[in-house]
Scaffold this active site. Structure first.
Site, short mmCIF file in Angstrom:
data_model
loop_
_atom_site.label_atom_id
_atom_site.label_comp_id
_atom_site.label_asym_id
_atom_site.label_seq_id
_atom_site.Cartn_x
_atom_site.Cartn_y
_atom_site.Cartn_z
N ARG A 92 0.09 -2.37 9.38
CA ARG A 92 0.29 -3.64 8.78
C ARG A 92 1.16 -4.64 9.80
NH1 ARG A 92 2.68 -0.40 3.84
NH2 ARG A 92 2.90 0.66 5.61
N SER A 126 2.46 0.97 -1.16
CA SER A 126 2.77 1.63 -2.49
C SER A 126 4.19 1.53 -3.07
CB SER A 126 2.42 3.19 -2.12
OG SER A 126 1.07 3.22 -1.89
N HIS A 168 -5.10 -0.56 1.17
CA HIS A 168 -5.82 0.76 1.56
C HIS A 168 -7.28 0.55 1.15
CE1 HIS A 168 -1.94 3.08 0.22
NE2 HIS A 168 -1.94 3.12 1.36
N LYS A 218 7.98 15.93 -2.30
CA LYS A 218 8.07 14.28 -2.44
C LYS A 218 7.62 14.09 -3.89
CE LYS A 218 6.64 10.68 0.66
NZ LYS A 218 5.63 10.34 1.62
#
Ligand code: ADP
Length: 160
Positions: free
Chosen positions: A91, A129, A18, A42
């Site tokens: 990615r 992450s 990031h 979440k």
């Protein structure tokens, strides 16, 4: 007119991948807003406020990088700020379908907003992450995967 890019995501936590995208786009736009999506349902490692503080600390030397927290649709935030460009990172092929679907949904909701995809630098293209949290949970080395201040915050959070 000043050009603003909004880079939305969970950033739980921000990774070196990031950070690389933010560095690169901060050269291209007058202002970059890193937008932390607040998703109450979440499970997260850091609260949105903690994530904001970590990103601000990481980019304290880049005055055109701002950090904000938003709950709801990204396009609602775009309209509020009168911003037109969403940046997302790509990615690998697995990211593509998700990004395509989201870009088209956002276009449907707000046709004047454009999504731009930026390819991850190869040395960071394996970092997520989620992967970072898994490494951290099992005592693996975080160096290089996240900015140094983030590695420190993770270690504190895990009570290492
Ligand atoms: P989300 O939960 O919205 O997918 P993330 O915080 O995981 O948010 O990621 C935000 C954006 O950054 C996404 O576009 C994602 O594809 C991209 N991204 C994630 N990891 C990397 C990386 N290592 N390099 C470049 N871009 C990345």
């Amino acid at each position: 007119m000043s050009k603003v890019a909004v880079y939305p995501g969970s950033f739980d936590p921000i990774t070196s991948g990031h950070a690389d995208i933010i560095h690169r786009i901060s050269d291209l736009f007058d202002e970059v807003i890193v937008l932390i999506a607040k998703a109450p349902q979440k499970q997260s490692m850091f609260t949105p406020e903690e994530r904001k503080a970590l990103i601000e600390e990481t980019f304290s030397n880049l005055p055109n990088v701002k950090v904000d927290i938003h709950e709801g649709l990204t396009v609602q935030y775009m309209n509020k700020k009168n911003a037109k460009i969403i940046v997302r990172g790509l990615r690998a092929v697995v990211d593509y379908e998700y990004e395509l679907t989201m870009a088209n949904m956002n276009r449907r909701l707000e046709p004047s907003v454009e999504t731009m995809l930026v390819y991850a630098s190869p040395q960071y293209s394996f970092i997520s992450s989620r992967g970072v949290k898994e490494v951290a949970a099992n005592g693996g080395k975080l160096e290089g995967l996240v900015p140094p201040n983030v590695a420190k915050a993770i270690m504190e959070k895990m009570n290492y």
